[in-house]
Scaffold this active site. Sequence first.
Site, PDB file in Angstrom:
ATOM      1  N   ARG A   1       0.530 -33.562 -10.069  1.00 17.85           N
ATOM      2  CA  ARG A   1       1.309 -33.586  -8.827  1.00 17.85           C
ATOM      3  C   ARG A   1       1.148 -32.264  -8.090  1.00 17.85           C
ATOM      4  NH1 ARG A   1       3.317 -38.521  -7.222  1.00 17.85           N
ATOM      5  NH2 ARG A   1       3.614 -39.748  -9.092  1.00 17.85           N
TER       6      ARG A   1
ATOM      7  N   LEU B   1       2.576 -29.237  -6.210  1.00 16.25           N
ATOM      8  CA  LEU B   1       3.872 -28.547  -6.197  1.00 16.25           C
ATOM      9  C   LEU B   1       4.100 -27.930  -4.828  1.00 16.25           C
ATOM     10  CD1 LEU B   1       3.359 -26.845  -9.638  1.00 16.25           C
ATOM     11  CD2 LEU B   1       5.036 -28.644  -9.132  1.00 16.25           C
TER      12      LEU B   1
ATOM     13  N   HIS C   1      -8.688 -25.912 -13.787  1.00 18.50           N
ATOM     14  CA  HIS C   1      -9.295 -26.936 -12.932  1.00 18.50           C
ATOM     15  C   HIS C   1     -10.745 -27.178 -13.376  1.00 18.50           C
ATOM     16  CE1 HIS C   1      -9.806 -29.287  -9.283  1.00 18.50           C
ATOM     17  NE2 HIS C   1     -11.009 -28.747  -9.208  1.00 18.50           N
TER      18      HIS C   1
ATOM     19  N   ASP D   1      -0.917 -20.824  -5.840  1.00 18.68           N
ATOM     20  CA  ASP D   1      -0.151 -20.450  -4.651  1.00 18.68           C
ATOM     21  C   ASP D   1       0.084 -21.696  -3.801  1.00 18.68           C
ATOM     22  OD1 ASP D   1      -2.515 -20.854  -3.352  1.00 18.68           O
ATOM     23  OD2 ASP D   1      -2.900 -18.744  -2.909  1.00 18.68           O
TER      24      ASP D   1
ATOM     25  N   ASP E   1      -5.354 -25.825  -5.462  1.00 18.14           N
ATOM     26  CA  ASP E   1      -6.620 -25.374  -6.065  1.00 18.14           C
ATOM     27  C   ASP E   1      -7.250 -24.190  -5.333  1.00 18.14           C
ATOM     28  OD1 ASP E   1      -6.329 -27.356  -7.990  1.00 18.14           O
ATOM     29  OD2 ASP E   1      -7.538 -28.809  -6.887  1.00 18.14           O
TER      30      ASP E   1
HETATM   31  C1  GRF Z   1      -8.326 -31.008 -17.462  1.00 18.75           C
HETATM   32  O1  GRF Z   1      -9.684 -31.285 -17.382  1.00 18.75           O
HETATM   33  C2  GRF Z   1      -7.901 -29.982 -16.451  1.00 18.75           C
HETATM   34  O2  GRF Z   1      -8.925 -29.178 -15.999  1.00 18.75           O
HETATM   35  C3  GRF Z   1      -7.403 -30.810 -15.301  1.00 18.75           C
HETATM   36  O3  GRF Z   1      -6.869 -31.975 -15.866  1.00 18.75           O
HETATM   37  C4  GRF Z   1      -7.465 -32.212 -17.130  1.00 18.75           C
HETATM   38  C5  GRF Z   1      -6.341 -32.403 -18.105  1.00 18.75           C
HETATM   39  O4  GRF Z   1      -6.772 -32.851 -19.343  1.00 18.75           O
HETATM   40  N1  GRF Z   1      -6.469 -30.056 -14.502  1.00 18.75           N
HETATM   41  P1  GRF Z   1      -5.775 -32.829 -20.599  1.00 18.75           P
HETATM   42  O5  GRF Z   1      -4.554 -33.631 -20.201  1.00 18.75           O
HETATM   43  O6  GRF Z   1      -5.458 -31.406 -20.917  1.00 18.75           O
HETATM   44  O7  GRF Z   1      -6.532 -33.519 -21.694  1.00 18.75           O
END
Ligand code: GRF
Length: 192
Positions: free
Chosen positions: A83, A85, A101, A133, A137
């Site tokens: 989500r 924020l 990310h 922030d 992303d």
């Molecule tokens: C990860 O690849 C992360 O980079 C992204 O969402 C995915 C989450 O995977 N933000 P998990 O739930 O930690 O397995």
Amino acid sequence: MLASGSGTNLQALIDTAEVRAHITMVVSDRHDAAALTRAEEADIPRRVVQFADHLDREAFSATLADVVEDSGAKGVVLAGFMRVLSPVFVDRFPGRILNIHPSLLPAFPGARAVEAALAAGVEVTGVTVHFVDYQVDQGPIVAQVEVPIVEGDDPGTLHRRIQEVEHLLYPELVKAFVKGDLYLDGARVVGP
Ligand code: GRF
């Protein structure tokens, strides 16, 4: 910790003793998040804050901030939290929210970063850890690791290799974050 999905990053953090000691709660926006089961197995308090129970993103973000603050947490680690924020949340934990990310930001922001990298035909993508922030992303970057795209990759195979990197990188950085060795000074990342 905020998580929406399978929680493999959360698991890597739980398995890191120096980090585990600082996890006050796992909060999810989804009842069915496997991340909650992982938290339960590790005896970590859990809460669900559903977006649908709120009027808008501001109200949702405010509830979330209350829940996190009440847990006693001083900082917030996003581990697959899906989500956006609002500033209402970000302002409550200024410079104290970390995210991971699955791309080399600023390339491929958003929820389908792995698919987008494949569709673009790039040879290298990767992982970014950054402070959160107001912009999705886009916060100050803490670390990036490249992951090459190989012949025959599909979103599943590529995401698995990206996650192998995530599971090594995030615990090291979150360890430094909880120790106070990784922080923001204005817009500048300090440490580790
Ligand atoms: C990860 O690849 C992360 O980079 C992204 O969402 C995915 C989450 O995977 N933000 P998990 O739930 O930690 O397995």
